[in-house]
Structures are given as C-alpha cells and as structure tokens.
Write an enzyme that holds these catalytic residues in place. Structure first.
Site, PDB file in Angstrom:
ATOM      1  N   HIS A  77      26.823  43.529  36.601  1.00  0.00           N
ATOM      2  CA  HIS A  77      26.995  44.098  35.265  1.00  0.00           C
ATOM      3  C   HIS A  77      25.673  44.653  34.752  1.00  0.00           C
ATOM      4  CE1 HIS A  77      25.457  40.461  33.096  1.00  0.00           C
ATOM      5  NE2 HIS A  77      26.080  39.776  34.026  1.00  0.00           N
ATOM      6  N   ASP A  79      24.989  45.108  31.405  1.00  0.00           N
ATOM      7  CA  ASP A  79      24.618  44.646  30.058  1.00  0.00           C
ATOM      8  C   ASP A  79      23.943  43.273  30.107  1.00  0.00           C
ATOM      9  OD1 ASP A  79      27.178  43.576  30.855  1.00  0.00           O
ATOM     10  OD2 ASP A  79      27.533  42.922  28.802  1.00  0.00           O
ATOM     11  N   ASP A 107      20.028  37.345  34.783  1.00  0.00           N
ATOM     12  CA  ASP A 107      21.448  37.649  34.575  1.00  0.00           C
ATOM     13  C   ASP A 107      21.597  39.064  34.059  1.00  0.00           C
ATOM     14  OD1 ASP A 107      24.140  37.539  34.106  1.00  0.00           O
ATOM     15  OD2 ASP A 107      24.052  36.044  32.529  1.00  0.00           O
ATOM     16  N   GLU A 139      30.137  42.949  30.305  1.00  0.00           N
ATOM     17  CA  GLU A 139      30.523  41.689  30.960  1.00  0.00           C
ATOM     18  C   GLU A 139      30.288  40.510  30.032  1.00  0.00           C
ATOM     19  OE1 GLU A 139      30.002  37.981  33.337  1.00  0.00           O
ATOM     20  OE2 GLU A 139      28.572  38.938  32.021  1.00  0.00           O
ATOM     21  N   GLU A 164      26.056  37.126  40.087  1.00  0.00           N
ATOM     22  CA  GLU A 164      25.746  36.269  38.933  1.00  0.00           C
ATOM     23  C   GLU A 164      24.775  35.231  39.458  1.00  0.00           C
ATOM     24  OE1 GLU A 164      26.560  35.941  35.637  1.00  0.00           O
ATOM     25  OE2 GLU A 164      27.506  37.893  35.775  1.00  0.00           O
ATOM     26  N   HIS A 350      20.406  33.753  29.821  1.00  0.00           N
ATOM     27  CA  HIS A 350      20.679  33.848  28.375  1.00  0.00           C
ATOM     28  C   HIS A 350      19.581  33.201  27.508  1.00  0.00           C
ATOM     29  CE1 HIS A 350      25.330  34.461  28.953  1.00  0.00           C
ATOM     30  NE2 HIS A 350      24.604  35.094  29.844  1.00  0.00           N
TER      31      HIS A 350
HETATM   32 ZN   LIG Z   1      26.007  37.658  34.017  1.00  0.00          ZN
END
Ligand SMILES: [Zn+2]
Length: 377
Positions: A77, A79, A107, A139, A164, A350
């Site tokens: 992904h 984003d 990520d 995502e 991931e 994150h």
């Molecule tokens: Zn991710």
C-alpha cells in the site's frame, strides 16, 4: 538505485491516507515504466472528494479487454498513517544503529522499495510466467483501495505476497475485521420518577451483558492456528445519557469483532439479532438499531500451498498467522493463494519513530527476487 535510496525517496513523499496519493503513484509509475512494465492506473474519488489511485504494473503480459492473469503479484500500500508534527524527521529517512527511521519506513514503504529493487534485479525478458506489482491506496483506513480492485476484478493472480511488517515471517492466515454501532433508544424523564421514562443505559447494559455471553459462546469455535484461537469481541466505546438526574434517552456503543477465517463475519450479527429479539420479548420498550459499518472477512491459505512452503524455505521461518487486517483477503478474492510478508515489526508500525532494520530490508529484496525466480522464470 539501492533499496535504501529507493526507500528514502518513497518516505520523502508524504502519503498520509487523508491526502491524494498521486505523487507517490507518479514516482512508482515512472520506476515501473523505466523497467518496461506495462502500467495502468485505477483512480477513484474518496469520501472527502480526494483523488486516490491504485496502480498495477505488469511484466510478461499486457492490459487487454479482460483482466490480466499473472502467476505472482506483489502488493504494497502507498498510504501511511498520520504522524505527530513534533517528529521533524518523519519524511527524512534517518539511519541509526542499523535501523532506518521515517513515517512508512516500516509500514509499508520498506516492502514497496524491496519489491521495486527485486524486480530491477530480474532479467524480465526471461519471464516465462507473468508478474504484477500492485500499489494500493487507503489501506490504513479500511483496505478501501484493495476492495475496489477486488470489486472491479482488476486482475487475477495465482499467488500473492502482501507486504506488511511481519519481520519477514510468512503469514498464511489472518482474522477479519468487523465493526458495528449500536444505538438504544429510551425515554427521558426526571430520575425521581423512573416509571415515566425508560432508561436507554439500563437497556444497553442488558444487551452488553448478552454480548459478553455471545463472546464466551464463540470461544468454543476454535481455529488452532491463531492465538487467541477464536473470534474476539470488544465493546470499546459507550456513550449514553445527558445528566445524572435524567433517565437516559439514548445510549450508543461500538461493537468490534475479529472473525477467524472460515467463520462468516455475519455469524456474530445473527447471534446479536437473536439477543435483541429476546430483549424485545422481555421489554416491549426496548428499541435498538444496529449499523454494521464494516464486515471484512479473514483469509487462509493452505499450509501446503507452494507459496507458503517456498516462503518458509526462503525466509527460514515457519508460517504463522496475523491478528490484524490485511489486503490478503482481497487478493484471495482475486483468486490468489496469499501470504503476508514484509520487513519490520508490526509492533513499531504506526508509532512515532517507526523503523525498519536494514538487514531485514536487504533480506526482503533477496526473498522477493528468489520468489520471482522460482515462480515466474
Ligand atoms: Zn500496512
């Protein structure tokens, strides 16, 4: 370009989910075209009116009227989650003690950089079976880009590696993700005269107790590959009432559940409606609305699938399972045996200061290159 240089370039392009991902897609598209891949954009407008783009790049085949069929797809992904403004180096890839820091470094731009680098190491003329790179949007806010590709049947793939952070351990199954908001209606009245009203908070409490019993019941439906081995439930937010001396006229709460693969995500909703019907029989004043906002299934690829055994061998690690949602479910819908694998640890994703270990980033390039060679050459 080295994989680190590529990652640095990708991290420098801000691609928080709330903004358009067109800049990072331009960059990825140019890289793929330079390699002679056939690229196609799948644009859409998100709920806030912002343009988002999924990008598919093909090697060894072209886009025609019918969806392309490939042997292997690598999906990452574009984003990222937002970052704290005090993290001044969020968009500047920074190396410290063998780790690369930056928003998305873990990520999942690390995987994207590794996939691009791996493709550059392959003599694409020698491909005997076609290969695709799939770069998705949105995502992080509900797998929206991947869901669009799945709905459009944009591609068909026999095998898929979904990027991931798994610390390079192949993950062959994942739980789904479902969410509902439940609203209970009561009748406000002065709290000194309870019979004049009907408390939405008391009614919600009874339903929440029912939900706790449903959670216990679901524990007996086990999938031994997971820890916990059953569908888990959570009532994470409760809002109700207006004042301490007013009978609550309304109470809302969220119900989240993560179904094990193979179990219909609707199974819980069925048990919930039975509980609601029983509450209504007991209390004619019981009024309740259920808004099922998300219902994402899990996925599972057989431990004997070629992609699983191959990635176990290439990574030197036995396949596991993940409890978080991934685009592997959509790749399964598109016909693929899917495995989730990527450098970096989901536990640092994150966070402010997320990072990817350089050794894992480089090892990922090697694994992806070998995977392409074994499946497509
Ligand atoms: Zn991710």
């Amino acid at each position: 370009m080295t994989v680190q240089e590529t990652l640095s370039e990708l991290v420098a392009i801000e691609s928080v989910s709330s903004r358009s991902n067109s800049r990072i897609v331009d960059c990825l598209s140019q890289r793929c075209e330079a390699l002679g891949l056939c690229v196609k954009r799948f644009p859409y407008t998100d709920e806030s009116g912002v343009e988002k783009i999924n990008l598919i790049a093909l090697a060894g085949t072209k886009f025609t009227e019918s969806p392309p069929e490939v042997e292997l797809a690598l999906i990452g992904h574009t984003d990222t989650v937002p970052y704290d403004p005090i993290w001044s180096d969020a968009l500047r890839l920074t190396e410290r003690e063998g780790k690369l820091y930056g928003r998305g470094a873990c990520d999942t731009k690390a995987f994207v950089a590794a996939a691009l680098t791996a493709i550059e190491l392959i003599e694409l003329k020698k491909l005997r079976r076609p290969l695709a790179l799939i770069f998705t949007a949105d995502e992080e806010i509900g797998l929206i880009g991947a869901k669009r590709l799945a709905e459009a049947r944009a591609i068909q793939s026999r095998y898929a590696i979904v990027g991931e952070p798994t610390s390079l351990r192949p993950m062959r199954a994942g739980k789904g993700y479902c969410l509902a908001e439940i609203k209970i209606k009561g009748r406000e009245a002065h709290s000194a005269y309870p019979r004049l009203g009907s408390s939405a908070v008391f009614a919600a409490a009874r339903l929440i107790a029912d939900i706790e019993r449903i959670a216990a019941k679901l524990e007996s439906e086990e999938h031994p590959a997971f820890d916990p081995s059953y569908t888990t439930l959570n009532v994470g937010l409760v809002h109700g009432g207006t004042a301490k001396n007013v009978i609550a006229g309304e109470c809302r709460f969220t119900l989240e559940w993560r179904p094990i693969p193979g179990q219909d995500p609707k199974r819980l909703l069925d048990l919930l409606s039975t509980a609601i019907e029983e509450e209504k029989t007991r209390d004619p004043d019981f009024v309740c609305e259920v808004d099922a906002a998300r219902s994402d299934e899990g996925f599972e690829t057989s431990p004997d699938s070629k992609i699983v055994t191959m990635l176990e061998e290439l990574s030197g690690r036995q396949a596991g399972t993940v409890a978080f949602g991934t685009e592997a479910a959509q790749m399964t819908e598109l016909g693929a045996d899917a495995v989730v694998l990527g450098p970096g640890d989901i536990r640092v994703a994150h966070r402010t200061g997320e990072f990817v270990p350089i050794a894992e980033l480089e090892a990922c390039v090697k694994i992806l290159r070998q995977a392409i060679e074994q499946l497509c050459l």
